[in-house]
Design a protein around this motif. Structure first.
Motif, PDB file in Angstrom:
ATOM      1  N   PRO A 165      52.862 -21.356  45.486  1.00 24.34           N
ATOM      2  CA  PRO A 165      54.024 -21.920  44.994  1.00 24.34           C
ATOM      3  C   PRO A 165      55.265 -21.808  45.734  1.00 24.34           C
ATOM      4  N   HIS A 166      56.214 -22.702  45.737  1.00 19.19           N
ATOM      5  CA  HIS A 166      57.442 -22.388  46.067  1.00 19.19           C
ATOM      6  C   HIS A 166      58.272 -21.707  44.932  1.00 19.19           C
ATOM      7  N   TYR A 167      59.498 -21.574  44.843  1.00 13.64           N
ATOM      8  CA  TYR A 167      60.157 -20.475  43.867  1.00 13.64           C
ATOM      9  C   TYR A 167      60.531 -21.139  42.572  1.00 13.64           C
ATOM     10  N   ARG A 168      60.075 -22.608  42.456  1.00 15.47           N
ATOM     11  CA  ARG A 168      60.464 -23.157  41.423  1.00 15.47           C
ATOM     12  C   ARG A 168      59.425 -23.403  40.334  1.00 15.47           C
ATOM     13  N   GLN A 169      58.395 -22.470  40.335  1.00 18.95           N
ATOM     14  CA  GLN A 169      57.193 -23.066  39.588  1.00 18.95           C
ATOM     15  C   GLN A 169      56.916 -21.925  38.568  1.00 18.95           C
ATOM     16  N   CYS A 214      57.036 -18.690  47.234  1.00 19.80           N
ATOM     17  CA  CYS A 214      57.483 -18.764  48.793  1.00 19.80           C
ATOM     18  C   CYS A 214      59.065 -19.342  48.791  1.00 19.80           C
ATOM     19  N   VAL A 215      60.002 -18.481  49.479  1.00 18.51           N
ATOM     20  CA  VAL A 215      61.227 -18.795  49.724  1.00 18.51           C
ATOM     21  C   VAL A 215      61.514 -19.744  51.057  1.00 18.51           C
ATOM     22  N   PRO A 216      60.912 -19.136  52.053  1.00 15.29           N
ATOM     23  CA  PRO A 216      61.194 -19.712  53.402  1.00 15.29           C
ATOM     24  C   PRO A 216      60.530 -21.266  53.206  1.00 15.29           C
ATOM     25  N   ILE A 217      61.415 -22.348  53.472  1.00 15.02           N
ATOM     26  CA  ILE A 217      61.043 -23.548  53.092  1.00 15.02           C
ATOM     27  C   ILE A 217      59.934 -24.210  53.801  1.00 15.02           C
ATOM     28  N   GLY A 218      59.104 -24.633  53.239  1.00 20.38           N
ATOM     29  CA  GLY A 218      57.986 -25.385  53.851  1.00 20.38           C
ATOM     30  C   GLY A 218      56.793 -24.402  54.458  1.00 20.38           C
ATOM     31  N   CYS A 231      55.395 -27.847  47.222  1.00 18.37           N
ATOM     32  CA  CYS A 231      56.809 -27.711  47.999  1.00 18.37           C
ATOM     33  C   CYS A 231      57.690 -28.622  47.359  1.00 18.37           C
ATOM     34  N   GLY A 232      58.937 -28.557  47.900  1.00 16.31           N
ATOM     35  CA  GLY A 232      59.931 -29.552  47.548  1.00 16.31           C
ATOM     36  C   GLY A 232      59.989 -30.874  48.193  1.00 16.31           C
ATOM     37  N   ASP A 233      61.029 -31.780  47.969  1.00 19.01           N
ATOM     38  CA  ASP A 233      61.060 -32.736  49.012  1.00 19.01           C
ATOM     39  C   ASP A 233      61.617 -32.353  50.195  1.00 19.01           C
ATOM     40  N   GLY A 234      62.661 -31.409  50.102  1.00 18.81           N
ATOM     41  CA  GLY A 234      63.266 -31.038  51.174  1.00 18.81           C
ATOM     42  C   GLY A 234      62.304 -30.427  52.302  1.00 18.81           C
ATOM     43  N   ALA A 235      61.285 -29.545  51.705  1.00 18.62           N
ATOM     44  CA  ALA A 235      60.217 -29.128  52.808  1.00 18.62           C
ATOM     45  C   ALA A 235      59.549 -30.042  53.705  1.00 18.62           C
ATOM     46  N   THR A 236      59.421 -31.278  53.193  1.00 20.55           N
ATOM     47  CA  THR A 236      58.731 -32.106  54.037  1.00 20.55           C
ATOM     48  C   THR A 236      59.342 -32.477  55.129  1.00 20.55           C
ATOM     49  N   ASN A 275      59.247 -34.045  44.109  1.00 19.93           N
ATOM     50  CA  ASN A 275      60.504 -34.737  44.465  1.00 19.93           C
ATOM     51  C   ASN A 275      61.491 -34.853  43.353  1.00 19.93           C
ATOM     52  N   ASN A 276      62.136 -33.673  43.421  1.00 13.97           N
ATOM     53  CA  ASN A 276      63.373 -33.656  42.496  1.00 13.97           C
ATOM     54  C   ASN A 276      64.650 -34.030  42.870  1.00 13.97           C
ATOM     55  N   GLN A 277      64.634 -34.858  43.773  1.00 15.35           N
ATOM     56  CA  GLN A 277      65.592 -35.726  44.555  1.00 15.35           C
ATOM     57  C   GLN A 277      66.725 -35.151  45.009  1.00 15.35           C
ATOM     58  N   TYR A 278      66.675 -33.665  45.293  1.00 13.07           N
ATOM     59  CA  TYR A 278      67.715 -32.920  46.036  1.00 13.07           C
ATOM     60  C   TYR A 278      66.901 -31.751  46.886  1.00 13.07           C
ATOM     61  N   ALA A 279      67.499 -31.704  48.173  1.00 11.72           N
ATOM     62  CA  ALA A 279      67.383 -30.388  48.648  1.00 11.72           C
ATOM     63  C   ALA A 279      68.689 -29.473  48.664  1.00 11.72           C
ATOM     64  N   ILE A 280      68.623 -28.712  47.667  1.00 14.09           N
ATOM     65  CA  ILE A 280      70.132 -28.201  47.419  1.00 14.09           C
ATOM     66  C   ILE A 280      71.170 -29.434  47.173  1.00 14.09           C
ATOM     67  N   ALA A 304      71.036 -26.530  38.028  1.00 15.76           N
ATOM     68  CA  ALA A 304      71.582 -26.243  39.363  1.00 15.76           C
ATOM     69  C   ALA A 304      70.434 -25.663  40.195  1.00 15.76           C
ATOM     70  N   HIS A 305      70.577 -25.959  41.658  1.00 16.43           N
ATOM     71  CA  HIS A 305      69.608 -25.578  42.554  1.00 16.43           C
ATOM     72  C   HIS A 305      69.138 -23.976  42.119  1.00 16.43           C
ATOM     73  N   THR A 306      70.294 -23.160  42.101  1.00 13.63           N
ATOM     74  CA  THR A 306      69.855 -21.816  41.853  1.00 13.63           C
ATOM     75  C   THR A 306      71.339 -21.454  41.179  1.00 13.63           C
TER      76      THR A 306
HETATM   77  C1  LIG Z   1      63.213 -21.991  56.266  1.00  9.42           C
HETATM   78  C2  LIG Z   1      64.432 -21.959  55.500  1.00  9.42           C
HETATM   79  N1  LIG Z   1      65.582 -22.813  55.766  1.00  9.42           N
HETATM   80  C3  LIG Z   1      66.584 -22.864  54.789  1.00  9.42           C
HETATM   81  C4  LIG Z   1      66.378 -22.189  53.627  1.00  9.42           C
HETATM   82  C5  LIG Z   1      67.615 -22.261  52.488  1.00  9.42           C
HETATM   83  N2  LIG Z   1      67.259 -23.197  51.430  1.00  9.42           N
HETATM   84  C6  LIG Z   1      66.961 -22.748  50.095  1.00  9.42           C
HETATM   85  S1  LIG Z   1      66.357 -23.968  49.190  1.00  9.42           S
HETATM   86  C7  LIG Z   1      66.481 -25.146  50.250  1.00  9.42           C
HETATM   87  C8  LIG Z   1      66.562 -26.558  49.642  1.00  9.42           C
HETATM   88  C9  LIG Z   1      64.850 -26.706  49.739  1.00  9.42           C
HETATM   89  O1  LIG Z   1      64.818 -28.061  48.953  1.00  9.42           O
HETATM   90  P1  LIG Z   1      63.154 -28.770  48.450  1.00  9.42           P
HETATM   91  O2  LIG Z   1      62.216 -28.378  49.560  1.00  9.42           O
HETATM   92  O3  LIG Z   1      63.490 -30.019  47.958  1.00  9.42           O
HETATM   93  O4  LIG Z   1      62.944 -27.704  47.238  1.00  9.42           O
HETATM   94  P2  LIG Z   1      63.880 -27.780  45.785  1.00  9.42           P
HETATM   95  O5  LIG Z   1      64.709 -26.316  45.865  1.00  9.42           O
HETATM   96  O6  LIG Z   1      64.460 -28.674  45.580  1.00  9.42           O
HETATM   97  O7  LIG Z   1      62.708 -27.304  44.801  1.00  9.42           O
HETATM   98  C10 LIG Z   1      67.018 -24.560  51.365  1.00  9.42           C
HETATM   99  C11 LIG Z   1      67.283 -25.483  52.694  1.00  9.42           C
HETATM  100  C12 LIG Z   1      65.249 -21.440  53.270  1.00  9.42           C
HETATM  101  N3  LIG Z   1      65.087 -20.897  52.029  1.00  9.42           N
HETATM  102  N4  LIG Z   1      64.190 -21.329  54.257  1.00  9.42           N
END
Ligand SMILES: Cc1ncc(C[n+]2csc(CCOP(=O)(O)OP(=O)(O)O)c2C)c(N)n1
Length: 381
Positions: free
Chosen positions: A98-102, A145-149, A175-180, A205-210, A274-276
């Motif tokens: 998972p990523h951090y929102r599960q 997992c916090v490091p995106i993607g 993963c989130g939409d931003g991770a793609t 796809n929660n519509q936002y990456a932060i 909020a994002h966090t």
């Molecule tokens: C490699 C990396 N770059 C930047 C960040 C900072 N960061 C934390 S959350 C986030 C946005 C992620 O958005 P999304 O993938 O859509 O997931 P969501 O938080 O919306 O669930 C970013 C850029 C990070 N955690 N890891």
């Protein structure tokens, strides 16, 4: 001469509209299984309450920064329920990456000790990697997992290992939409297609990456089509519809285990919170947009369904919420007692991460502790 070489299409599945009154093609067994529906609702309810509690604890200085899951409980419970049901059929556990929102999925997947699942989440966000330990009943699951993607590449590798070892189970990666937009995501799904591994990637796809809205992340009309580029089965699902998510993820798990076929599922949802705890979403989105999204809230939708089926009412709701709040308070107590007995230290940033730390990590840890000591001594003089 020009010819059409290939056409693609993206199918979206939805059984429950916002009214909670199921569409006619909803599989009957989903609606007949009342206990299962209530169980799903209760998990979602508990995580909604937990979300509010952990935000409040952070504001009081009793918990660390944490990620809101408000509005995203639907797809999380849907895919986790598909995993545990399919696990009963195959007699083995899938691997959750998972990523951090599960939080909702992690609560569902810890079938032995729900309070422990909540306590671990608080501990992780409180600063201890020990909070990222897998549930006792699922030792192979990955930490959030916090490091995106980056988890997508790891999940792909893990799935490839399952294939090589001929283990009949799959990896479920979220993963989130931003991770793609990351290289790791695209490399991961590309290898998943090329090596044909038993991997299910769910893009929430929660519509936002932060603060970056979906439209500014990509010109692609859907995130699902990124999977088509990688040659893997790709589809969309209403991520606020627990039953639809359950349905498509269960099918993806069957394909993964039977034919080692990877899938990408774009779950369309909305981050209501909020994002966090460190974010203020009023800075980048309009109240009207959030109000419209609240009408599609997965929790509300599930509540409308169970009301419609006549299996829930206000009395049951308040009794359950009272019980759930007690469980949450117990988890908070367990977390706070643990931290009292085992104070969190800066060095824990390095502890429990790798079995054999690299010398650069050892050196970094030493430097950090020396710096901390110097600051403390400086404060004394
Ligand atoms: C490699 C990396 N770059 C930047 C960040 C900072 N960061 C934390 S959350 C986030 C946005 C992620 O958005 P999304 O993938 O859509 O997931 P969501 O938080 O919306 O669930 C970013 C850029 C990070 N955690 N890891």
């Amino acid at each position: 001469m020009k010819t059409v070489v290939r056409r693609f299409r993206i199918i979206k599945t939805q059984f429950l509209p916002a009214s909670g009154i199921p569409y006619k093609d909803t599989p009957e067994e989903y609606l007949k299984n009342k206990d299962r529906l209530l169980c799903m609702y209760r998990h979602m309810r508990m995580i909604r309450l937990f979300d509010a509690k952990s935000f409040s604890l952070q504001r009081q200085g009793r918990a660390g920064t944490n990620a809101s899951t408000e509005g995203e409980e639907g797809y999380a419970v849907g895919y986790a329920a598909a995993m545990t049901d399919h696990e009963k059929v195959i007699g083995a556990k899938h691997i959750h990456v998972p990523h951090y929102r599960q939080n909702a999925a992690m609560l569902w997947l810890d079938e032995d000790d729900k309070e422990a699942a909540l306590m671990r989440i608080l501990l992780y966000w409180g600063g201890s990697e020990l909070g990222n330990l897998a549930a006792k009943n699922r030792p192979d699951d990955h930490p959030m997992c916090v490091p995106i993607g980056t988890q997508v590449g790891l999940a792909q590798g893990r799935a490839f290992a399952l294939k090589i070892r001929k283990e009949k189970r799959a990896v479920v990666c979220i993963c989130g939409d931003g991770a793609t937009s990351t290289g790791d995501f695209n490399t991961g799904i590309n290898f998943a297609g090329a090596l044909k591994v038993p991997l299910v990637v769910i893009v929430s796809n929660n519509q936002y990456a932060i603060s970056v809205p979906r439209e500014r992340q990509t010109a692609a009309e859907t995130f699902a089509q990124k999977g088509i580029a990688a040659g893997i089965h790709s589809e969309q699902v209403d991520g606020n519809d627990v039953l639809a998510v359950y349905h498509v993820v269960y099918q993806a798990l069957e394909r993964a285990v039977k034919n080692s076929e990877p899938s990408l599922i774009e779950a369309i949802t909305y981050r209501l919170g909020a994002h966090t705890t460190a974010d203020d979403p009023t800075k980048y989105r309009e109240d009207a947009e959030v109000a419209a999204a609240r009408e599609k809230d997965p929790l509300l939708r599930m509540r409308r369904l169970i009301d419609h089926l006549g299996i829930w009412d206000e009395a049951k709701e308040s009794a359950y919420c009272a019980w759930a709040k007690e469980r949450i308070e117990e988890a908070v107590k367990r977390y706070e007692n643990y931290v009292k007995g085992n104070p969190l230290t800066l060095s824990q940033l390095y502890d429990h991460q790798v079995a054999s730390p690299h010398y650069t990590q050892i050196r970094e840890r030493e430097l950090l502790l020396a710096y901390q000591k110097a600051v403390a001594e400086g404060e004394k003089t």
